[in-house]
Design an enzyme around this catalytic site. Structure first.
Site, PDB file in Angstrom:
ATOM      1  N   THR A  33      44.358  37.028  35.207  1.00  0.00           N
ATOM      2  CA  THR A  33      43.654  36.130  34.277  1.00  0.00           C
ATOM      3  C   THR A  33      42.484  36.845  33.592  1.00  0.00           C
ATOM      4  O   THR A  33      42.390  36.880  32.361  1.00  0.00           O
ATOM      5  CB  THR A  33      43.128  34.899  35.053  1.00  0.00           C
ATOM      6  N   ALA A  53      27.551  47.733  20.383  1.00  0.00           N
ATOM      7  CA  ALA A  53      27.409  48.696  21.485  1.00  0.00           C
ATOM      8  C   ALA A  53      26.977  50.072  20.982  1.00  0.00           C
ATOM      9  O   ALA A  53      26.475  50.878  21.750  1.00  0.00           O
ATOM     10  CB  ALA A  53      28.723  48.813  22.241  1.00  0.00           C
ATOM     11  N   ARG A  65      49.762  45.992  40.040  1.00  0.00           N
ATOM     12  CA  ARG A  65      50.750  45.970  41.139  1.00  0.00           C
ATOM     13  C   ARG A  65      52.151  46.021  40.568  1.00  0.00           C
ATOM     14  O   ARG A  65      53.019  46.690  41.105  1.00  0.00           O
ATOM     15  CB  ARG A  65      50.585  44.664  41.917  1.00  0.00           C
ATOM     16  N   GLY A 157      31.029  32.603  35.626  1.00  0.00           N
ATOM     17  CA  GLY A 157      31.866  32.951  34.472  1.00  0.00           C
ATOM     18  C   GLY A 157      31.080  33.338  33.241  1.00  0.00           C
ATOM     19  O   GLY A 157      30.386  34.354  33.219  1.00  0.00           O
ATOM     20  N   LYS A 228      28.760  33.154  45.391  1.00  0.00           N
ATOM     21  CA  LYS A 228      27.930  33.191  44.182  1.00  0.00           C
ATOM     22  C   LYS A 228      26.483  32.798  44.490  1.00  0.00           C
ATOM     23  O   LYS A 228      25.535  33.401  43.972  1.00  0.00           O
ATOM     24  CB  LYS A 228      28.518  32.257  43.124  1.00  0.00           C
TER      25      LYS A 228
HETATM   26  N1  LIG Z   1      39.824  33.459  37.181  1.00  0.00           N
HETATM   27  C1  LIG Z   1      38.542  33.221  36.960  1.00  0.00           C
HETATM   28  O1  LIG Z   1      38.164  32.243  36.293  1.00  0.00           O
HETATM   29  C2  LIG Z   1      37.511  34.147  37.500  1.00  0.00           C
HETATM   30  C3  LIG Z   1      37.814  35.177  38.358  1.00  0.00           C
HETATM   31  N2  LIG Z   1      36.826  35.995  38.817  1.00  0.00           N
HETATM   32  C4  LIG Z   1      37.132  37.109  39.685  1.00  0.00           C
HETATM   33  O2  LIG Z   1      37.842  38.081  38.933  1.00  0.00           O
HETATM   34  C5  LIG Z   1      38.754  38.759  39.770  1.00  0.00           C
HETATM   35  C6  LIG Z   1      40.154  38.603  39.204  1.00  0.00           C
HETATM   36  O3  LIG Z   1      40.457  37.236  39.164  1.00  0.00           O
HETATM   37  P1  LIG Z   1      41.757  36.711  38.381  1.00  0.00           P
HETATM   38  O4  LIG Z   1      41.976  37.511  37.178  1.00  0.00           O
HETATM   39  O5  LIG Z   1      41.569  35.256  38.266  1.00  0.00           O
HETATM   40  O6  LIG Z   1      42.879  36.994  39.460  1.00  0.00           O
HETATM   41  P2  LIG Z   1      44.427  37.152  39.191  1.00  0.00           P
HETATM   42  O7  LIG Z   1      45.082  36.939  40.506  1.00  0.00           O
HETATM   43  O8  LIG Z   1      44.868  36.351  38.029  1.00  0.00           O
HETATM   44  O9  LIG Z   1      44.547  38.679  38.771  1.00  0.00           O
HETATM   45  C7  LIG Z   1      44.314  39.743  39.649  1.00  0.00           C
HETATM   46  C8  LIG Z   1      45.283  40.842  39.282  1.00  0.00           C
HETATM   47  O10 LIG Z   1      44.956  41.985  40.054  1.00  0.00           O
HETATM   48  C9  LIG Z   1      46.159  42.524  40.542  1.00  0.00           C
HETATM   49  N3  LIG Z   1      45.896  43.275  41.751  1.00  0.00           N
HETATM   50  C10 LIG Z   1      45.456  42.804  42.941  1.00  0.00           C
HETATM   51  N4  LIG Z   1      45.387  43.809  43.829  1.00  0.00           N
HETATM   52  C11 LIG Z   1      45.800  44.925  43.185  1.00  0.00           C
HETATM   53  C12 LIG Z   1      45.997  46.270  43.581  1.00  0.00           C
HETATM   54  N5  LIG Z   1      45.772  46.665  44.822  1.00  0.00           N
HETATM   55  N6  LIG Z   1      46.447  47.147  42.670  1.00  0.00           N
HETATM   56  C13 LIG Z   1      46.699  46.742  41.406  1.00  0.00           C
HETATM   57  N7  LIG Z   1      46.564  45.485  40.965  1.00  0.00           N
HETATM   58  C14 LIG Z   1      46.108  44.588  41.863  1.00  0.00           C
HETATM   59  C15 LIG Z   1      47.052  41.317  40.812  1.00  0.00           C
HETATM   60  O11 LIG Z   1      48.397  41.693  40.880  1.00  0.00           O
HETATM   61  C16 LIG Z   1      46.725  40.453  39.611  1.00  0.00           C
HETATM   62  O12 LIG Z   1      47.545  40.770  38.500  1.00  0.00           O
HETATM   63  C17 LIG Z   1      38.586  38.163  41.164  1.00  0.00           C
HETATM   64  O13 LIG Z   1      37.659  38.922  41.879  1.00  0.00           O
HETATM   65  C18 LIG Z   1      38.020  36.790  40.863  1.00  0.00           C
HETATM   66  O14 LIG Z   1      37.259  36.281  41.935  1.00  0.00           O
HETATM   67  C19 LIG Z   1      35.527  35.850  38.442  1.00  0.00           C
HETATM   68  C20 LIG Z   1      35.161  34.855  37.608  1.00  0.00           C
HETATM   69  C21 LIG Z   1      36.122  33.894  37.093  1.00  0.00           C
HETATM   70  N1  LIG Z   2      37.736  30.336  41.200  1.00  0.00           N
HETATM   71  C1  LIG Z   2      36.476  30.432  40.531  1.00  0.00           C
HETATM   72  C2  LIG Z   2      36.629  31.304  39.334  1.00  0.00           C
HETATM   73  C3  LIG Z   2      35.338  31.745  38.807  1.00  0.00           C
HETATM   74  O1  LIG Z   2      34.512  32.340  39.470  1.00  0.00           O
HETATM   75  C4  LIG Z   2      36.008  29.055  40.095  1.00  0.00           C
HETATM   76  O2  LIG Z   2      36.822  28.128  40.138  1.00  0.00           O
HETATM   77  O3  LIG Z   2      34.834  28.921  39.749  1.00  0.00           O
END
Ligand SMILES: NC(=O)C1=CN([C@@H]2O[C@H](COP(=O)(O)OP(=O)(O)OC[C@H]3O[C@@H](n4cnc5c(N)ncnc54)[C@H](O)[C@@H]3O)[C@@H](O)[C@H]2O)C=CC1
Ligand SMILES: N[C@@H](CC=O)C(=O)O
Length: 466
Positions: A33, A53, A65, A157, A228
């Site tokens: 995401t 920038a 992955r 976020g 957080k």
């Molecule tokens: N989704 C959200 O609204 C927010 C997410 N975050 C943080 O951002 C980070 C990513 O979140 P999302 O994008 O939502 O998760 P997601 O699950 O959609 O994407 C994570 C991606 O990383 C890949 N991945 C995981 N381990 C891997 C590895 N060892 N090698 C290569 N690729 C790998 C997964 O296959 C996946 O495609 C997390 O730390 C989450 O807590 C922070 C703020 C908001």
């Molecule tokens: N899973 C988290 C994503 C952002 O940090 C949330 O729902 O707030």
């Protein structure tokens, strides 16, 4: 491909204005995401970002992955991007200037981030779990190497709350902060209240919208909000990140009846992260709470987040915005990348030095403030005790007596019959005056054992947030 020996660091020859500097080359781990959101924002606003920038910012390599999926989501642009299945090789590759970690997880992510910092490469991450668990070590490593470790996207976020606290509020003694910092649980509570959705259906919607963590128990059990809040408290109070000492409760125990009763009594139920000075100690807690319906935090709906800060000079400030989802989070990621790019321009392409300590205060000056045990935190309380059939007569007096014996003054005590449960079970609902949490929990434990109680009592705090 990724290990192509042709792929070498470019010389940093750099006019001080930034004009003519080659683009800042970013290696990104994870294309889910947030990764895809970042890719899209950088592509869409490329020219404007480069102008701000002082040089372009390009994702030149991606660790994923599933490489086939990565190629598919990047589309035609994939041709110009190095793809690898080896995140550590990406983190340490000489062909990237900055590591962007948006994969999630703790232990493997720690290895990637530490490896990049060890080589002097700045890191940008959205990973609050990583920083809540390993942040103290990584921040110390980054500071000692003079390498930036940026994490605006990790908290709330799209709201630039780390900057607001670390830089905007730098003049203040922060007294307290309180926030709705988990979009998923706020979305679930909002949908339960507004559309009468069941908990599971509301969670499924939040997942489909990209708000939830890979493991959504982090969202609904309060863990993500605690990650957080611990980061915010560290910035607010100049202390290490103390996620390990936070009191954490999630929203699973919140019943539709609690939401309805709260509304009837002029409140909304919100999952709050609270950090507050108490003498030399601090409160650090995450739990659902009743907030007055007229309070600004009660108006925060859906996946929106808000953080309220109280500083001795600025007074109360409210920071509100989208707390989760692809592009709001990408906005914060890209802002951190722009900061780094600006620093490289200022340093004529030379190695970026850390200009602001990651927690606002240099590690040597952190004060490891004790975290007050939840038993000793004083708030008002909302209690709900489900009753055995026919117990409405005896139960209120018994509960009132036990609360009085524990020194807990009762503001109101009502018996309700729940229509949300097919049984129409009677429930005892109480609001108390300020009382120690431990005292109230002792009474509730006793009530749970009483022969007039049938089911699990609920306990929510009531916060005035003034
Ligand atoms: N989704 C959200 O609204 C927010 C997410 N975050 C943080 O951002 C980070 C990513 O979140 P999302 O994008 O939502 O998760 P997601 O699950 O959609 O994407 C994570 C991606 O990383 C890949 N991945 C995981 N381990 C891997 C590895 N060892 N090698 C290569 N690729 C790998 C997964 O296959 C996946 O495609 C997390 O730390 C989450 O807590 C922070 C703020 C908001
Ligand atoms: N899973 C988290 C994503 C952002 O940090 C949330 O729902 O707030």
């Amino acid at each position: 491909m990724f290990n192509d020996p042709q792929w070498r660091p470019l010389p940093a020859a750099a006019p001080a204005s930034g004009a003519g500097l080659r683009p800042l080359r970013v290696g990104m781990i994870g294309i889910g995401t947030v990764g895809l959101g970042t890719w899209q924002v950088l592509a869409r606003n490329q020219a404007q970002i480069a102008a701000r920038a002082g040089r372009g910012i390009e994702i030149v390599a991606v660790a994923a992955r599933d490489l086939a999926r990565a190629r598919r989501v990047l589309g035609d642009a994939a041709a110009g991007v190095e793809l690898t299945g080896d995140p550590l090789a990406l983190a340490t590759h000489p062909g990237i200037d900055v590591l962007l970690e948006v994969a999630g997880g703790t232990d493997a992510a720690r290895e990637w981030v530490a490896a990049a910092i060890g080589l002097g490469k700045p890191v940008v991450t959205a990973n609050k779990a990583l920083l809540a668990v390993h942040g103290n070590t990584l921040f110390a490593q980054a500071e000692s190497r003079g390498v930036p470790l940026a994490y605006e996207a990790a908290v709330a976020g799209g709201i630039p709350i780390v900057k607001a606290l670390r830089e905007g509020a730098a003049a203040n003694r922060v007294e307290w902060l309180a926030g709705i910092v988990n979009g998923t649980s706020n979305y679930i509570l909002s949908r339960m209240r507004q559309a009468g959705l069941a908990f599971g259906d509301a969670l499924a919607e939040a997942q489909a919208l990209g708000y939830a963590e890979a493991d959504p128990t982090f969202d609904v059990d309060g863990i993500d909000a605690a990650h957080k809040t611990a980061l915010l408290a560290a910035n607010a109070f100049g202390m290490p990140v103390r996620f390990d000492r936070a009191h954490v409760e999630g929203i699973r125990g919140v019943d539709a009846l609690d939401v309805a009763a709260a509304r009837e009594w002029g409140h909304a139920v919100k999952l709050l992260g609270i950090a507050r000075r108490q003498g030399e100690s601090v409160e650090l807690r995450v739990h659902p709470a009743l907030v007055p319906a007229t309070h600004l935090l009660a108006q925060v709906e859906g996946a929106m987040n808000a953080v309220m800060l109280c500083g001795d000079a600025q007074g109360i400030a409210l920071h509100y915005g989208a707390g989760a989802g692809a592009e709001p989070t990408a906005s914060a990621v890209v802002a951190d990348l722009v900061d780094l790019a600006r620093q490289t321009v200022a340093q004529a392409g030379g190695p970026v030095r850390c200009t602001v300590p990651p927690l606002g205060v240099p590690g040597a000056a952190w004060v490891d403030r004790p975290v007050l045990h939840m038993d000793d935190v004083v708030t008002r309380h909302y209690l709900r005790v489900p009753l055995r059939e026919g117990a409405e007569g005896a139960a209120p007096a018994a509960l009132a007596q036990w609360l009085a014996q524990a020194g807990v003054a009762v503001e109101r005590l009502d018996a309700w019959r729940s229509q949300s449960r097919g049984s129409g079970q009677a429930q005892l609902l109480a609001l108390t005056r300020p009382a120690r949490d431990g005292a109230v929990r002792d009474v509730l434990q006793r009530a749970a054992q009483a022969d007039w109680c049938q089911g699990t009592p609920a306990h929510l705090r009531v916060e005035s947030l003034e």
